[in-house]
Design an enzyme around this catalytic site. Structure first.
Site, PDB file in Angstrom:
ATOM      1  N   CYS A   1      -5.304  12.426 -20.733  1.00  0.00           N
ATOM      2  CA  CYS A   1      -5.510  11.967 -22.112  1.00  0.00           C
ATOM      3  C   CYS A   1      -6.091  13.093 -22.962  1.00  0.00           C
ATOM      4  CB  CYS A   1      -6.412  10.740 -22.148  1.00  0.00           C
ATOM      5  SG  CYS A   1      -7.984  10.936 -21.286  1.00  0.00           S
TER       6      CYS A   1
ATOM      7  N   ARG B   1       0.822  -1.211   0.000  1.00  0.00           N
ATOM      8  CA  ARG B   1       0.000   0.000   0.000  1.00  0.00           C
ATOM      9  C   ARG B   1       0.860   1.266   0.000  1.00  0.00           C
ATOM     10  NH1 ARG B   1      -5.386  -0.673   0.737  1.00  0.00           N
ATOM     11  NH2 ARG B   1      -6.064  -2.732   1.431  1.00  0.00           N
TER      12      ARG B   1
ATOM     13  N   ARG C   1     -19.669  13.064 -20.625  1.00  0.00           N
ATOM     14  CA  ARG C   1     -19.400  11.630 -20.546  1.00  0.00           C
ATOM     15  C   ARG C   1     -20.527  10.901 -21.274  1.00  0.00           C
ATOM     16  NH1 ARG C   1     -15.504   9.820 -16.851  1.00  0.00           N
ATOM     17  NH2 ARG C   1     -13.924  11.454 -16.731  1.00  0.00           N
TER      18      ARG C   1
END
Length: 331
Positions: free
Chosen positions: A150, A78, A232
């Site tokens: 992106c 972790r 979206r």
């Protein structure tokens, strides 16, 4: 020289970065850290609903992955400070958890023995962002860098070409963006973004994005001149940028097309693409260019006010540029 890379976080981007690295001779993935067990990691690598089966062999031996005959160390830590990257000679870590996006948190990888770190998302502090086709030449030896988002990787190269040739007075961007892992399959709790909690497959969801403003960080000459938003939409992959700009220097749409085509065939080859075909989103699944200009989709109101359209595979294109940035900072 082969650059040895460790991946932290084996989600969408981590896995596509891994797949893309298999096609390069200059980069070798030597270690992966994720809280998945190795068998499940192998399964997730082998089979992908969007990009198909992995082109190669994937096995598990003694808790580690064997991919195309090469052993890859698997850990489930972790805290990145415990990753002992130096034990497997890691040069650069691809930080793909989406969690450690500041210099302070990502520096734990350096503590653990890595030389450099590339964040696979926009930094949440002043960690510098580098976008291929925009500002790779400004890299000055920093040990922790970000590959931005992106959408910034799609927008920045196009905005640079337009600004360099015609000058951008101001612009608004909309990205029509494929579904991502942060969304909900059905309506569910999303306290910070109420709309974002609505079912991804049922809705077109307006959303915020920092991608356009981030262009001002990688191209300072455009700082304060661009902002944008996202919709979206219920598609699994491939997104499209709609950039509407006012130009300083009047230009016909044909002149704009010619400038983008010249850049795509010249200094921005492999980053910026150009098409005059009647394409749709699935035609870009697996596209390695981060921005493919759609010459037929754009329109001009007049010689100073234009709408430009550019496609991107928000997984494959971006992941390939993560590797390009890793190679660039390792020179």
């Amino acid at each position: 020289m082969t650059i040895k890379v460790g991946i932290n976080g084996f989600g969408r981007i981590g896995r596509i970065v891994f797949r893309a690295a298999q096609k390069r001779s200059d980069i070798e993935i030597v270690a992966i850290n994720d809280l998945l067990d190795a068998d499940y990691m192998a399964y997730m690598l082998k089979y992908d609903s969007t990009h198909g089966r992995f082109d190669g062999t994937v096995e598990v031996k003694d808790g580690h992955l064997i991919v195309n005959g090469k052993k890859i160390r698997v850990t489930a830590e972790r805290d990145p400070a415990n990753l002992k990257w130096d034990e497997v000679g890691v040069d650069v870590v691809a930080e793909a958890t989406g969690i450690f996006l500041t210099d302070e948190t990502a520096r734990k990888h350096i503590t653990a023995g890595a030389k450099k770190v590339v964040l696979t998302g926009p930094s949440k502090d002043n960690t510098p962002m580098f976008v291929k086709g925009a500002n790779f030449d400004k890299y000055a030896g920093q040990d922790i860098v970000s590959n931005a988002s992106c959408t910034t990787n799609c927008l920045a190269p196009l905005a640079k070409v337009i600004n360099d040739n015609f000058g951008i007075i101001e612009g608004l961007m909309t990205t029509v963006h494929a579904t991502t892992a942060t969304q909900k399959t059905v309506d569910g709790p999303s306290h910070k973004d109420w709309r974002g909690g609505r079912g991804a497959s049922q809705n077109i969801i307006p959303s915020s994005t920092g991608a356009a403003k981030a262009v001002g960080k990688v191209l300072p000459e455009l700082n304060g001149k661009l902002t944008g938003m996202a919709f979206r939409v219920p598609t699994p992959n491939v997104s499209v940028v709609d950039l509407t700009v006012r130009l300083e220097k009047p230009a016909t749409y044909e002149q704009i097309k010619a400038a983008v085509k010249a850049a795509a065939e010249g200094e921005m080859k492999g980053v910026l693409g150009y098409t005059e075909d009647d394409v749709v989103s699935t035609d870009f699944n697996g596209e390695v260019c981060t921005s493919v200009f759609d010459a037929k989709a754009g329109i001009a109101l007049n010689d100073n006010f234009v709408k430009l359209v550019s496609w991107y595979d928000n997984e494959t294109g971006y992941s390939n540029k993560v590797l390009d940035l890793i190679a660039h900072i390792s020179k």
